[in-house]
Design a protein around this motif. Sequence first.
Motif, PDB file in Angstrom:
ATOM      1  N   LEU A 154       0.900  -1.242  -0.025  1.00 11.77           N
ATOM      2  CA  LEU A 154      -0.167   0.121   0.055  1.00 11.77           C
ATOM      3  C   LEU A 154       0.840   1.205   0.018  1.00 11.77           C
ATOM      4  CD1 LEU A 154      -2.791  -1.058   2.577  1.00 11.77           C
ATOM      5  CD2 LEU A 154      -3.028  -1.050   0.073  1.00 11.77           C
ATOM      6  N   LEU A 155       1.958   1.054   0.442  1.00 11.72           N
ATOM      7  CA  LEU A 155       2.933   2.204   0.363  1.00 11.72           C
ATOM      8  C   LEU A 155       2.845   3.132  -0.981  1.00 11.72           C
ATOM      9  CD1 LEU A 155       5.998   1.228   2.436  1.00 11.72           C
ATOM     10  CD2 LEU A 155       4.122   2.572   3.079  1.00 11.72           C
ATOM     11  N   PRO A 156       3.029   2.495  -2.182  1.00 11.05           N
ATOM     12  CA  PRO A 156       2.811   3.459  -3.264  1.00 11.05           C
ATOM     13  C   PRO A 156       1.737   4.448  -3.433  1.00 11.05           C
ATOM     14  CG  PRO A 156       3.540   1.282  -3.892  1.00 11.05           C
ATOM     15  CD  PRO A 156       3.097   1.128  -2.348  1.00 11.05           C
ATOM     16  N   LEU A 157       0.469   4.017  -2.680  1.00  9.22           N
ATOM     17  CA  LEU A 157      -0.685   4.631  -2.969  1.00  9.22           C
ATOM     18  C   LEU A 157      -0.577   5.905  -1.869  1.00  9.22           C
ATOM     19  CD1 LEU A 157      -3.165   1.736  -2.575  1.00  9.22           C
ATOM     20  CD2 LEU A 157      -2.357   2.579  -4.775  1.00  9.22           C
ATOM     21  N   LEU A 158       0.077   5.979  -0.989  1.00 11.01           N
ATOM     22  CA  LEU A 158       0.269   7.000   0.055  1.00 11.01           C
ATOM     23  C   LEU A 158       1.336   8.021  -0.407  1.00 11.01           C
ATOM     24  CD1 LEU A 158       0.372   5.183   3.312  1.00 11.01           C
ATOM     25  CD2 LEU A 158      -1.523   6.308   2.258  1.00 11.01           C
ATOM     26  N   SER A 159       0.952   9.480  -0.116  1.00  9.39           N
ATOM     27  CA  SER A 159       2.207  10.453  -0.255  1.00  9.39           C
ATOM     28  C   SER A 159       2.034  11.450   0.605  1.00  9.39           C
ATOM     29  CB  SER A 159       1.726  11.175  -1.945  1.00  9.39           C
ATOM     30  OG  SER A 159       0.534  11.908  -1.718  1.00  9.39           O
ATOM     31  N   PRO A 160       3.360  12.137   0.879  1.00  5.00           N
ATOM     32  CA  PRO A 160       3.534  13.136   1.923  1.00  5.00           C
ATOM     33  C   PRO A 160       2.438  14.206   1.680  1.00  5.00           C
ATOM     34  CG  PRO A 160       5.412  12.907   0.976  1.00  5.00           C
ATOM     35  CD  PRO A 160       4.475  11.954  -0.005  1.00  5.00           C
ATOM     36  N   GLY A 161       1.792  14.592   2.909  1.00  2.53           N
ATOM     37  CA  GLY A 161       0.870  15.609   2.940  1.00  2.53           C
ATOM     38  C   GLY A 161      -0.739  15.402   2.676  1.00  2.53           C
TER      39      GLY A 161
END
Length: 145
Positions: free
Chosen positions: A91-98
């Motif tokens: 799931l990490l690629p689906l998250l972005s800073p902010g």
Amino acid sequence: EEDPDAVEIELERHFAKVVLSPWAGWDDYSDEMPHMAKPRILATSSGPIHGVVGADGQVEPTAGAAATPAENPRSHDPLNDDITLLVEPALLPLLSPGIGLGGTWVQLARIQDLGSDKKKKKSKKITTKYWYIDELVLTLPSYHT
């Protein structure tokens, strides 16, 4: 009985960690989602909270809360404390800073951390506390105003 340290090591081995910070004031200029504007503590919660929990579960800061550390170092301040979220690595690629995420967060805590410190030996070690999301109901871009 399982060793709590071994359980945490196993969790760290299988899940990625994402640190989330409270986003105070994200809904200051809108009344679209007042129920999501401030943290709420569920009635089923058994962990110590830093702040004043109202009848509806909404958390308000205590007087001088920003300058005064919690009396109980294991208490959680939902208005100021970061949380470490355990997620599936895929799931990490689906998250972005902010990005803003709103929902029901559940804290994984050791049973001995939930009781009164008066009956226990004072431990200087503060255990790592992980969280997971039980229900995601809101996703906001970082430029939301």
